[in-house]
Motif scaffolding. Sequence first.
Motif, PDB file in Angstrom:
ATOM      1  N   HIS A  91      34.003  -9.788   2.477  1.00  0.00           N
ATOM      2  CA  HIS A  91      34.211 -10.821   1.466  1.00  0.00           C
ATOM      3  C   HIS A  91      32.873 -11.142   0.805  1.00  0.00           C
ATOM      4  CE1 HIS A  91      35.007 -14.723  -0.355  1.00  0.00           C
ATOM      5  NE2 HIS A  91      36.283 -14.377  -0.354  1.00  0.00           N
ATOM      6  N   PHE A 123      37.280  -5.684  -2.402  1.00  0.00           N
ATOM      7  CA  PHE A 123      37.062  -6.935  -3.127  1.00  0.00           C
ATOM      8  C   PHE A 123      36.466  -6.624  -4.496  1.00  0.00           C
ATOM      9  CE2 PHE A 123      37.165  -8.758   1.186  1.00  0.00           C
ATOM     10  CZ  PHE A 123      38.008  -9.829   0.965  1.00  0.00           C
ATOM     11  N   LYS A 145      36.898 -11.444  -7.193  1.00  0.00           N
ATOM     12  CA  LYS A 145      36.923 -11.549  -5.734  1.00  0.00           C
ATOM     13  C   LYS A 145      38.333 -11.411  -5.155  1.00  0.00           C
ATOM     14  CE  LYS A 145      32.775 -14.411  -5.846  1.00  0.00           C
ATOM     15  NZ  LYS A 145      32.138 -15.710  -5.509  1.00  0.00           N
ATOM     16  N   SER A 146      39.265 -10.893  -5.955  1.00  0.00           N
ATOM     17  CA  SER A 146      40.572 -10.543  -5.406  1.00  0.00           C
ATOM     18  C   SER A 146      40.421  -9.337  -4.481  1.00  0.00           C
ATOM     19  CB  SER A 146      41.555 -10.188  -6.523  1.00  0.00           C
ATOM     20  OG  SER A 146      41.932 -11.313  -7.262  1.00  0.00           O
ATOM     21  N   LEU A 147      41.340  -9.227  -3.521  1.00  0.00           N
ATOM     22  CA  LEU A 147      41.350  -8.077  -2.626  1.00  0.00           C
ATOM     23  C   LEU A 147      42.423  -7.099  -3.088  1.00  0.00           C
ATOM     24  CD1 LEU A 147      40.187  -6.870   0.037  1.00  0.00           C
ATOM     25  CD2 LEU A 147      42.187  -7.848   1.181  1.00  0.00           C
ATOM     26  N   GLN A 190      34.379  -7.258  -7.620  1.00  0.00           N
ATOM     27  CA  GLN A 190      33.243  -8.089  -8.009  1.00  0.00           C
ATOM     28  C   GLN A 190      32.698  -7.706  -9.384  1.00  0.00           C
ATOM     29  OE1 GLN A 190      30.403  -9.070  -4.703  1.00  0.00           O
ATOM     30  NE2 GLN A 190      31.569  -7.538  -3.558  1.00  0.00           N
TER      31      GLN A 190
END
Length: 373
Positions: free
Chosen positions: A205, A282, A294-296, A284
């Motif tokens: 993260h 993630f 910052k979504s996965l 970026q």
Amino acid sequence: MNKVTAGIALFSAAFYSTWALSVPLEKLTLPDGFKIEVYAQDVTNARQMALGKTGIVYVGSRGEGKVHAVVDTNKDGVGDKVVVVAENLKMPTGLAYKDGDLYVAAVSQVLKYKNIDKEYDNAPEPEVVLDGLPTETHHGWKYIDFGPDGMLYVPVGAPCNICETVGDDKYDDPRFASILKYDLANGDMKWVAKGVRNTVGFDWHPDSKELWFSDNGRDWMGDDIPPCEINRVSAEDQHFGYPYIHGGDIKDPEFGAGKSPDDYVKPEIKLGAHVAPLGVHFYQGQQFPKEYSKSLFVAEHGSWNRSKKSGYRVMRADFDGTEAGEYHTFIEGFLNPDDTVWGRPVALLTMPDGSMLISDDFANVIYKVTYQK
């Protein structure tokens, strides 16, 4: 244009047109504003990717036993040159790039190709930097990467569908079904996670630096159980349940007797059974809309142990700070209505311009996803 040039151009156009028909991008659906196209073709069995300092994309494989370099020679955003860096390797699925060198996982070893950006087309000889890992090929292929702590993270999958490996006559090795990390300077090893059946994708993260990883659930418990998982390592040496507990609360019919789900870490996201999550990433970059930051992203490679196929798509988990939120579809259409398949997403990589690459080991291509308002 002379006749020879015209003939070559006509042949090239015909070849590309024929090849393009085998990759029916028009079947794919994405959110409004997003576009998907082919970044590179003929990348056989494309698996994990790593980005070199000069913009070269290095790509591992599994059954093909090769490592490819994809080069955008004219800097137009398309990989127009594919070079075989190495071949005849043992399932070189995972690779990582650090300080100008390329690291390749080959089941029981990790190899280093020094100064790779200059040597990729010179058949470079590797150096063995990690040896003595288990030689089992069942779940033996690996996704590797260097963590924020500078250590090399190396998962070792379970050598079976379901089994106990500690104390077992055949597989007595505590490293099975775990994630390890190594200090390559001195060879020191530490446990990151235990009870992990088979992870072929992980990422940290951006804010918390906690490790998030995918885990493929066991087979032969039916179409709809157990779920595949997305997990978070909040403290090193945690146990995530395999082979005793699946999905946080399902006891294994063979090994779950006497075990309590409360003794193991529960998944952060429960996925569909058999969807086979591989790459997790993630985002970026700066190109996608703000809500994607910052979504996965998760590549669901797709089922084999199910009466009706599932997965075969790219998903996205929203995040509120460091906590996972809604899990929803980002790209679908690799699975046809008649339950046949033409593509299988594997791994994801953000490029410097904010676009995202997705490897496909079934269609043998790498896709590029861009966003434009």
